[in-house]
Design a protein around this motif. Structure first.
Motif, short mmCIF file in Angstrom:
data_model
loop_
_atom_site.label_atom_id
_atom_site.label_comp_id
_atom_site.label_asym_id
_atom_site.label_seq_id
_atom_site.Cartn_x
_atom_site.Cartn_y
_atom_site.Cartn_z
N ALA B 612 19.77 6.43 -3.17
CA ALA B 612 20.81 6.96 -4.06
C ALA B 612 20.97 6.05 -5.29
CB ALA B 612 22.13 7.08 -3.31
N ASP B 613 20.94 4.73 -5.07
CA ASP B 613 21.06 3.77 -6.19
C ASP B 613 19.91 3.96 -7.18
OD1 ASP B 613 23.27 2.79 -5.02
OD2 ASP B 613 22.33 0.97 -4.19
N LEU B 614 18.71 4.13 -6.62
CA LEU B 614 17.54 4.32 -7.48
C LEU B 614 17.68 5.58 -8.31
CD1 LEU B 614 14.32 3.43 -5.44
CD2 LEU B 614 15.21 2.33 -7.49
N ALA B 615 18.16 6.65 -7.65
CA ALA B 615 18.30 7.94 -8.35
C ALA B 615 19.32 7.83 -9.48
CB ALA B 615 18.72 9.02 -7.35
N SER B 616 20.41 7.09 -9.22
CA SER B 616 21.46 7.00 -10.24
C SER B 616 21.05 6.09 -11.40
CB SER B 616 22.77 6.51 -9.61
OG SER B 616 22.56 5.23 -9.06
N THR B 617 20.26 5.06 -11.10
CA THR B 617 19.87 4.14 -12.19
C THR B 617 18.60 4.57 -12.91
OG1 THR B 617 18.74 2.79 -10.54
CG2 THR B 617 20.95 2.07 -11.22
N ALA B 618 17.94 5.63 -12.40
CA ALA B 618 16.67 6.06 -12.99
C ALA B 618 16.83 6.47 -14.45
CB ALA B 618 16.09 7.22 -12.19
N SER B 619 18.05 6.97 -14.80
CA SER B 619 18.26 7.48 -16.16
C SER B 619 18.13 6.37 -17.21
CB SER B 619 19.63 8.15 -16.26
OG SER B 619 20.61 7.23 -15.85
N GLN B 620 18.27 5.10 -16.77
CA GLN B 620 18.17 3.99 -17.74
C GLN B 620 16.71 3.70 -18.12
OE1 GLN B 620 19.84 0.77 -15.53
NE2 GLN B 620 21.81 1.79 -15.23
N LEU B 621 15.79 4.29 -17.36
CA LEU B 621 14.38 3.93 -17.56
C LEU B 621 13.69 4.91 -18.51
CD1 LEU B 621 13.60 3.27 -13.79
CD2 LEU B 621 14.03 1.55 -15.55
N ASP B 622 12.48 4.54 -18.92
CA ASP B 622 11.68 5.45 -19.74
C ASP B 622 11.18 6.60 -18.86
OD1 ASP B 622 8.91 4.81 -18.64
OD2 ASP B 622 9.68 2.83 -19.14
N PRO B 623 10.60 7.68 -19.44
CA PRO B 623 10.22 8.85 -18.62
C PRO B 623 9.30 8.51 -17.45
CG PRO B 623 10.10 9.39 -20.95
CD PRO B 623 10.44 7.95 -20.88
N ASP B 624 8.30 7.64 -17.68
CA ASP B 624 7.40 7.27 -16.57
C ASP B 624 8.16 6.49 -15.50
OD1 ASP B 624 5.31 8.49 -17.74
OD2 ASP B 624 4.39 6.67 -18.58
N GLY B 625 9.05 5.62 -15.93
CA GLY B 625 9.86 4.84 -14.99
C GLY B 625 10.76 5.76 -14.18
N ALA B 627 10.15 8.86 -13.40
CA ALA B 627 9.32 9.57 -12.40
C ALA B 627 9.02 8.65 -11.21
CB ALA B 627 8.02 10.03 -13.05
N ALA B 628 8.73 7.36 -11.52
CA ALA B 628 8.43 6.40 -10.44
C ALA B 628 9.67 6.19 -9.58
CB ALA B 628 7.94 5.08 -11.04
N ALA B 629 10.84 6.10 -10.22
CA ALA B 629 12.08 5.89 -9.47
C ALA B 629 12.38 7.10 -8.58
CB ALA B 629 13.23 5.64 -10.44
N ARG B 630 12.15 8.29 -9.11
CA ARG B 630 12.40 9.51 -8.31
C ARG B 630 11.46 9.56 -7.10
NH1 ARG B 630 13.55 12.25 -13.32
NH2 ARG B 630 11.36 12.80 -13.56
N ALA B 631 10.20 9.21 -7.34
CA ALA B 631 9.23 9.22 -6.23
C ALA B 631 9.63 8.20 -5.17
CB ALA B 631 7.83 8.91 -6.75
N ALA B 632 10.03 7.00 -5.61
CA ALA B 632 10.42 5.95 -4.66
C ALA B 632 11.67 6.37 -3.90
CB ALA B 632 10.65 4.64 -5.41
N SER B 633 12.60 6.99 -4.62
CA SER B 633 13.84 7.43 -3.98
C SER B 633 13.54 8.45 -2.88
CB SER B 633 14.75 8.03 -5.05
OG SER B 633 15.82 8.70 -4.47
N LEU B 634 12.66 9.38 -3.21
CA LEU B 634 12.30 10.43 -2.24
C LEU B 634 11.59 9.83 -1.02
CD1 LEU B 634 12.83 13.41 -2.39
CD2 LEU B 634 10.55 13.76 -3.32
N ASP B 635 10.71 8.88 -1.27
CA ASP B 635 9.99 8.25 -0.17
C ASP B 635 10.93 7.44 0.73
OD1 ASP B 635 7.55 9.31 -0.76
OD2 ASP B 635 6.96 7.67 -2.09
N LEU B 636 11.95 6.83 0.12
CA LEU B 636 12.92 6.08 0.93
C LEU B 636 13.70 7.04 1.83
CD1 LEU B 636 14.23 3.57 -1.77
CD2 LEU B 636 13.11 2.96 0.38
N ILE B 637 14.06 8.20 1.28
CA ILE B 637 14.78 9.20 2.11
C ILE B 637 13.86 9.66 3.24
CG2 ILE B 637 15.80 11.51 2.10
CD1 ILE B 637 16.60 10.97 -0.83
N TRP B 638 12.59 9.82 2.92
CA TRP B 638 11.61 10.25 3.94
C TRP B 638 11.51 9.20 5.06
CZ3 TRP B 638 9.50 13.89 6.37
CH2 TRP B 638 8.28 13.75 7.01
#
Lengths: 67, 658
Positions: B612-625, B627-638
């Motif tokens: 959840a922290d990654l998902a909320s802070t992802a907006s501070q990053l560039d577009p590639d960042g 995408a990486a944050a969203r992928a990591a967030s999803l994998d952590l939930i998995w």
């Protein structure tokens, strides 16, 4: 004209010249393999194993004749 | 063409198909060519050339050449080891035997860490000492000549078999292998389709699929020496095997999600998988990627999209790799297919080989027989060979049956059929019935009869021991037969009584190693292997578990369920660590600390919080960042979902607990 063969002696044991030629032909054949794959050698013949065997014999014969 | 193929399939002579007769004819012809050449060259151990043909009598050219390469290399190593051992312990038989037993144990241990012809090569390095040095224990000055003679006879045998296999057009490995991979791909796809229909994943079915794929590893390694296209075909076959394992893993991941997740998407993926659509498949993959990227409202939908996309990608990759194998094309990426081997089982096998040689040496010396050293050498050969097979006890049982039959066939051939003749054509005709019968028996697809056929092919020339001129000495025949039969019986008894390794024990070791590696993985101790290669190695372990004899069905099912659970969790943990490492590289190590901490202790709540922290802070990053944050967030939930769903609990790393 007589042909002198290359002889190898390891620790006093004489290794037959044919063994050296056969071994060298295997090494040359192994080095040639990537090139054979590149030119699609196997697909040019209906029986690729016999074609490869023939190529080995040609290399062996060339070594015997030339060296 | 179809008509010809159908006729080929139906023609059989005496119940055996034409291909089996062709195999038997090739082996007999190669054996006779090898014997003739060895006699012509006046080699002392001409029978070794015939035995070499028997040992290399495999159905395809690639397997034969692969084994031949290892036979030559291992013989050279074994002969050098013979010099070293005989030189280290001159005039001291006891120490010489200990040295030989130690070397054999070491080679058996090394063989236990390998598979297929590589394992055979390792044990051959050990038992060559038995054949070269132990049989010359009373005359060590002859070891050099025995080694040279053996090496020369082996080369003659290999050359004869290679010539006959090439001229008689022996089958290729790649033809059969592409058929097996295609069949495995079809079954994996059917398994995935069943899961997409909402059926639950049966652990035995999953494990058998993984076994069906990983068991092809020896065939894949045999592709390289087959032809100049072998390297490309081998790389393609490895890619196909890894993609199939990844497809099973993705299907298992989908099975872990509720059957009600994304019903419309399930239908679309099922159609794509069943019809193997090209462009539409690609469009579907893009759609799945977008869905995985934005699906925060329901993480299960996003996870389903992510694993479904993996399934489609791996399915396409497997299909492409199988086509590359057929067309002899290099795949886009060069990868390895590492196997799992239990070090503990290998060490136990090595120790057993060491003890068996010492005990048999002691027992044979008590007998005081003149050819006792031959008996010890034979026991050494058999214990080493048995260790290179998947089931040593079954090998010993087959040897106990095959050896008396081989001795009987050799006796009948030598004293009733040949009976004193010295012409080579008569020897060739006299050996034909036994060699043909053994080769035909070897082609039968029966796991009990085929090994007996193979051993007969090897033991028959051993017992007949053709030489020029043939001695026709009944006393020598009876003595060697007696020693050989005694040796296999002794081996059989020792294998059952000395450090027996039951399937229950093997199963426990494999599960224990899987748990330990899972703990290491969560603690951050990643293996050097890329994710897909590590997945194949894990799959190989499950394949071995599936092959072990079950004590009881339920126990086996539970073991496989736990192994598959660890397999899935390990794949999830590797995926998380990969995506976190990518994110860390983009953010300079920021944002990922909490996620790593939660992963080490296996805390599902902590993992979800980090996601959840990654998902909320992802907006501070560039577009590639982002995408990486969203992928990591999803994998952590998995990862959190897998830990929650696991019925076997989480075993935290010992290093953090202590």
């Amino acid at each position: 004209m007589t042909h002198s063969f290359f002889e190898l002696t390891i620790g006093g044991v004489l290794v037959s010249p044919f063994v050296i030629y056969a071994g060298a032909a295997i090494v040359i054949f192994a080095v040639l393999r990537p090139f054979l794959h590149l030119v699609a050698f196997d697909r040019a013949f209906s029986n690729p194993p016999v074609a490869e065997l023939s190529l080995y014999v040609v290399i062996l014969a060339l070594l015997i004749v030339l060296f | 063409m179809t008509f010809v193929q159908s006729v080929r399939r139906t023609v059989a002579i005496a119940g055996f198909p034409l291909s089996a007769w062709a195999f038997a004819l090739r082996i007999w012809a190669a054996m006779m060519v090898a014997l003739y050449a060895a006699f012509w060259l006046q080699l002392q151990s001409a029978s070794t050339a015939a035995i070499t043909v028997g040992i290399l009598a495999l159905q395809t050219r690639g397997q034969t050449y692969h084994k031949a390469v290892y036979r030559v290399i291992a013989t050279v190593i074994g002969v050098v080891a013979s010099f070293v051992i005989a030189g280290l312990f001159p005039q001291t038989r006891e120490l010489f035997m200990v040295g030989f037993a130690g070397w054999l144990g070491l080679c058996v241990y090394a063989g236990g860490l390998l598979d297929g012809n590589r394992a055979y090569g390792a044990v051959l390095s050990g038992y060559t000492v038995a054949l070269v040095a132990v049989t010359q224990i009373d005359s060590p000055q002859n070891i050099f000549f025995a080694g040279v003679n053996r090496g020369a006879a082996i080369v003659v045998g290999i050359a004869a078999l290679a010539l006959v296999s090439d001229v008689f057009a022996a089958p290729n490995v790649h033809t059969g292998l592409s058929g097996k991979l295609t069949a495995a791909h079809r079954r994996v796809r059917a398994f995935a389709l069943a899961i997409l229909r909402g059926e639950s994943a049966d652990p035995i079915q999953s494990a058998n699929l993984l076994r069906e794929i990983t068991v092809l590893h020896p065939d894949i390694t045999a592709l390289a020496p087959e032809s100049s296209d072998g390297g490309a075909r081998g790389a393609a076959a490895r890619s196909a095997a890894l993609a199939l394992v990844a497809e099973v893993s993705a299907a298992d991941a989908l099975a872990s999600l509720p059957a009600t997740t994304s019903p419309s998407l399930r239908e679309a993926i099922r159609e794509a998988l069943a019809d193997d659509l090209g462009e539409e498949n690609h469009a579907l993959q893009l759609g799945l990627r977008r869905r995985a990227d934005v699906g925060y409202a329901d993480p299960r939908d996003a996870l389903f999209a992510r694993h479904a996309r993996s399934l489609l990608i791996e399915n396409r990759r497997a299909q492409d790799a199988i086509e590359d194998l057929r067309a002899a094309r290099h795949p886009p990426r060069r990868i390895h297919a590492p196997i799992y081997r239990s070090r503990r089982a290998a060490a136990r096998d090595g120790l057993r080989a060491f003890l068996v040689v010492l005990i048999s040496g002691f027992l044979f010396s008590l007998g005081g027989w003149p050819f006792a050293s031959q008996g010890i050498a034979l026991v050494g050969v058999f214990i080493a060979l048995s260790a290179s097979t998947p089931n040593p006890r079954a090998f010993a049982a087959a040897a106990v049956i095959a050896m008396p039959i081989a001795a009987l066939l050799a006796g009948v051939t030598e004293f009733l059929i040949l009976d004193g003749v010295d012409q080579f054509p008569l020897l060739a005709i006299g050996m034909a019935p036994s060699v043909f019968a053994a080769a035909l028996l070897f082609t039968i697809p029966n796991p009990r009869l085929a090994p007996i056929g193979f051993l007969l092919l090897v033991f028959f020339p051993v017992m007949l021991s053709p030489s020029n001129p043939q001695s026709y000495n009944p006393e020598a025949y009876l003595f060697s037969s007696f020693l050989a039969i005694t040796s296999v019986i002794l081996l059989f008894i020792l294998l059952w009584t000395l450090l027996p390794t039951s399937d229950v024990l093997r199963r426990r070791w494999r599960l224990k190693s899987a748990r330990a590696e899972m703990r290491d993985l969560l603690a951050g101790g990643r293996s050097r292997l890329p994710d897909d290669e590590a997945l194949f190695r894990d799959a190989d372990r499950i394949g071995q578990l599936a092959a072990l004899q079950p004590a009881a069905d339920d126990e086996r099912r539970d073991d496989l369920r736990e192994a598959l659970d660890i397999f899935g969790r390990a794949a999830g943990a590797r995926q998380v660590r990969t995506t976190l490492a990518e994110l860390s590289a983009r953010t300079g190590g920021r944002l990922v600390g909490d996620a790593y901490s939660a992963l080490v202790v296996g805390d599902p709540v902590g993992l979800r919080r980090a996601a959840a922290d990654l998902a909320s802070t992802a907006s501070q990053l560039d577009p590639d960042g982002q995408a990486a944050a969203r992928a990591a967030s999803l994998d952590l939930i998995w990862a959190a979902l897998l830990i929650d769903a696991s019925p076997f609990g989480y075993d935290p790393p010992r290093t953090t607990a202590s």
